[in-house]
Design an enzyme around this catalytic site. Structure first.
Site, short mmCIF file in Angstrom:
data_model
loop_
_atom_site.label_atom_id
_atom_site.label_comp_id
_atom_site.label_asym_id
_atom_site.label_seq_id
_atom_site.Cartn_x
_atom_site.Cartn_y
_atom_site.Cartn_z
N VAL A 16 0.99 -1.32 0.04
CA VAL A 16 0.03 -0.02 0.15
C VAL A 16 0.99 1.25 0.00
O VAL A 16 0.61 1.92 -0.71
CB VAL A 16 -0.86 -0.05 1.15
CG1 VAL A 16 -1.87 1.47 1.26
CG2 VAL A 16 -2.08 -1.02 1.13
N ASP A 37 10.17 1.92 8.00
CA ASP A 37 9.72 0.44 7.91
C ASP A 37 10.31 -0.12 9.13
O ASP A 37 11.39 -0.16 9.48
CB ASP A 37 9.54 -0.24 6.64
CG ASP A 37 8.66 -1.39 6.59
OD1 ASP A 37 7.75 -0.96 6.22
OD2 ASP A 37 9.01 -2.43 7.13
N ARG A 92 -12.31 -6.31 8.26
CA ARG A 92 -11.22 -5.09 8.68
C ARG A 92 -11.37 -5.25 10.14
O ARG A 92 -10.37 -4.80 10.92
CB ARG A 92 -11.66 -3.91 8.00
CG ARG A 92 -11.44 -3.99 6.62
CD ARG A 92 -11.72 -2.68 5.88
NE ARG A 92 -11.64 -2.56 4.56
CZ ARG A 92 -12.66 -3.19 3.79
NH1 ARG A 92 -14.02 -3.34 4.19
NH2 ARG A 92 -12.53 -2.96 2.49
N ASP A 127 -10.88 3.41 10.34
CA ASP A 127 -11.71 4.33 11.42
C ASP A 127 -11.23 4.07 12.70
O ASP A 127 -10.89 5.34 13.54
CB ASP A 127 -13.19 4.10 11.11
CG ASP A 127 -13.43 4.06 9.75
OD1 ASP A 127 -13.81 5.35 9.21
OD2 ASP A 127 -13.69 3.00 9.21
N ASP A 152 -14.06 3.30 -0.89
CA ASP A 152 -15.20 2.92 -1.16
C ASP A 152 -16.18 3.72 -2.05
O ASP A 152 -16.88 3.15 -2.86
CB ASP A 152 -15.96 2.86 0.20
CG ASP A 152 -15.08 2.37 1.16
OD1 ASP A 152 -15.52 1.06 1.88
OD2 ASP A 152 -14.33 3.00 1.67
N ARG A 155 -15.03 3.10 -5.68
CA ARG A 155 -15.60 1.76 -6.16
C ARG A 155 -17.02 2.10 -6.57
O ARG A 155 -17.32 1.48 -7.65
CB ARG A 155 -15.44 0.75 -5.07
CG ARG A 155 -13.97 0.38 -4.93
CD ARG A 155 -13.89 -0.68 -3.60
NE ARG A 155 -12.51 -1.13 -3.51
CZ ARG A 155 -11.98 -1.70 -2.54
NH1 ARG A 155 -12.50 -1.58 -1.52
NH2 ARG A 155 -10.75 -2.18 -2.58
N HIS A 179 -15.21 2.24 7.14
CA HIS A 179 -14.57 1.69 5.80
C HIS A 179 -14.63 0.24 6.00
O HIS A 179 -13.69 -0.35 6.49
CB HIS A 179 -13.14 2.03 5.64
CG HIS A 179 -12.55 1.43 4.34
ND1 HIS A 179 -13.03 1.33 3.31
CD2 HIS A 179 -11.15 0.71 4.54
CE1 HIS A 179 -11.84 0.58 2.45
NE2 HIS A 179 -10.89 0.32 3.52
N THR A 232 -5.27 -5.59 -1.65
CA THR A 232 -5.54 -4.36 -2.17
C THR A 232 -4.46 -3.40 -2.09
O THR A 232 -4.35 -3.07 -0.97
CB THR A 232 -6.93 -3.91 -1.95
OG1 THR A 232 -7.11 -3.42 -0.63
CG2 THR A 232 -8.05 -5.02 -2.17
#
Length: 318
Positions: A16, A37, A92, A127, A152, A155, A179, A232
Site C-alpha cells: 500500500v 519501516d 477489517r 476508522d 469505497d 468503487r 470503511h 488491495t
C-alpha cells in the site's frame, strides 16, 4: 527559516505504501520522500528502486531515502500504512487488536519526533486505528485524517458508471460510515452531471435492486480482490495521493475522508467516513448532508459498530 519544498514521510513501506509513493511520484506532489519501516532493508530497497524513476519522470521529486522517525520532525505530511494485511475472508474489524498495538507504538514515536504537520492514515481498520492514533498523540483532530471511505466511494462511482455506461468521473456518488461491512451508500446525494441518480430509477434506467446490488458489490470488492491476489493496494494508493495532494496544495477539496465527529450527523467521539473539506490545515470542515431516515439509521448503526470496536482497544490510550 521558511521551507520551500514539501516533505512527505511514509511509515509502512509495503504494497500500500509503495503504491502511494509511486502514484505520488508520477503526479509530482512533493519534493522529498522518506520511507520508514520495521524492516529497514525493504524500505531502503524500495527507496533505491523508486529513485530510478528520476531519470524517467523528470521534475517529479528531488530526493527519496529510507530513514527513521527523526525524519518526521520537519515533514509536512506523515502517511501511515503500516500494519498486518487483511487475510482472505477476514473483516477489517477483526484486525483491530494487533494493528491497534502497532499504531500505538507508531503514534508514540511520531509524537516524540516533534512532528507538527498533517497525518494521513490508511492502516486497517482505518476508522478505529485513526482514532487510536489521535488519542495516543493528542494531536489536533483536524490534523489527523483517515482515508475513510474515499476508496469505497471510488468503487461505487466506478460500478455506477459501468452500469450506466458513463465515465466514473461523471458520477458523483458517495459512501459514508465505516470503511467496511457497515458502510452506507448515500444515494440521496448521488448524481450524474447534476441529475440525481434516483431520476434514473424513475425513468427505468436503473432499479432499486440495481442500487442494492451496486452497494453490495462495493462492500464485497475488497474481499474479491484479496481472494484473487491477497491484497488491495493500487486503489488505496491513488486515494492517499489525492488526499495528500489536497493537503499540500491547500486545495479545499471535499473528499470522503475519516474525520472526527463531534455531533455532526448526530454522532460523536469517533472517526468515520464523511464529506470534509481538505486543505493545508487538514480536514477543515465537515459538510453535513440531509440524509434520508433510512440513510441516517444505517449511518447510526455503522457508528455504533465502530464504537463497540473502539471500546475493545480503549486500554491503549486511556
Amino acid at each position: 527559516m521558511k521551507k520551500t519544498a514539501n516533505k512527505v514521510v511514509l511509515i509502512g513501506a509495503g504494497s500500500v505504501g509503495t503504491s502511494f509513493l509511486y502514484a505520488a511520484i508520477n503526479q509530482g506532489i512533493a519534493e522529498h520522500y522518506v520511507l520508514i519501516d520495521a524492516f529497514p532493508q525493504p524500505a531502503e530497497g524500495n527507496a533505491l528502486d523508486l529513485s530510478d524513476t528520476l531519470a524517467v519522470i523528470p521534475h517529479s521529486f528531488t530526493s527519496i531515502k529510507a530513514g527513521s522517525y527523526e525524519d518526521c520532525k520537519d515533514a509536512d505530511v506523515v502517511v501511515i500504512t503500516a500494519g498486518r494485511p487483511q487475510k482472505p475472508g477476514e473483516t477489517r474489524l477483526e484486525m483491530v487488536a494487533g494493528n491497534a498495538e502497532i499504531m500505538k507504538n507508531i503514534a508514540t514515536e511520531v509524537k516524540k519526533s516533534g512532528f507538527d504537520g498533517i497525518t494521513v492514515i490508511a492502516s486497517n481498520p482505518v476508522d478505529v486505528i485513526t482514532h487510536v492514533y489521535q488519542k495516543v498523540t493528542g494531536f489536533d483532530p483536524h490534523k489527523v485524517i483517515g482515508s475513510g471511505t474515499t476508496l469505497d466511494s471510488a468503487r461505487l462511482r466506478r460500478l455506477v458508471g459501468q452500469k450506466l455506461n458513463v465515465k466514473p468521473e461523471s458520477v458523483q456518488a458517495y459512501v459514508a460510515g465505516e470503511h467496511g461491512d457497515s458502510s452506507v451508500a448515500i444515494w440521496s446525494q448521488a448524481n450524474i452531471m447534476g441529475r440525481p441518480i434516483l431520476d434514473y430509477v424513475k425513468c427505468g434506467c436503473l432499479t432499486l435492486e440495481d442500487l442494492d446490488q451496486i452497494q453490495k458489490d462495493t462492500v464485497d470488492m475488497a474481499y474479491k480482490i484479496i481472494n484473487l491476489k491477497r491484497a488491495t493496494f493500487y486503489g488505496i494508493g491513488a486515494c492517499l495521493t489525492k488526499i495528500v495532494n489536497a493537503v499540500l496544495r491547500d486545495e479545499k477539496s471535499t473528499l470522503m475522508v475519516g474525520a472526527q465527529l463531534n455531533g455532526e450527523y448526530k454522532n460523536k467521539d469517533l472517526y468515520t467516513g464523511v464529506p470534509a473539506i481538505i486543505g493545508s490545515n487538514g480536514w477543515e470542515r465537515i459538510i453535513e448532508w440531509d440524509l434520508t431516515k433510512e440513510e441516517q439509521e444505517k449511518f447510526d448503526k455503522s457508528c455504533e459498530t465502530l464504537h463497540k470496536t473502539i471500546d475493545s482497544v480503549k486500554h491503549l490510550f486511556e
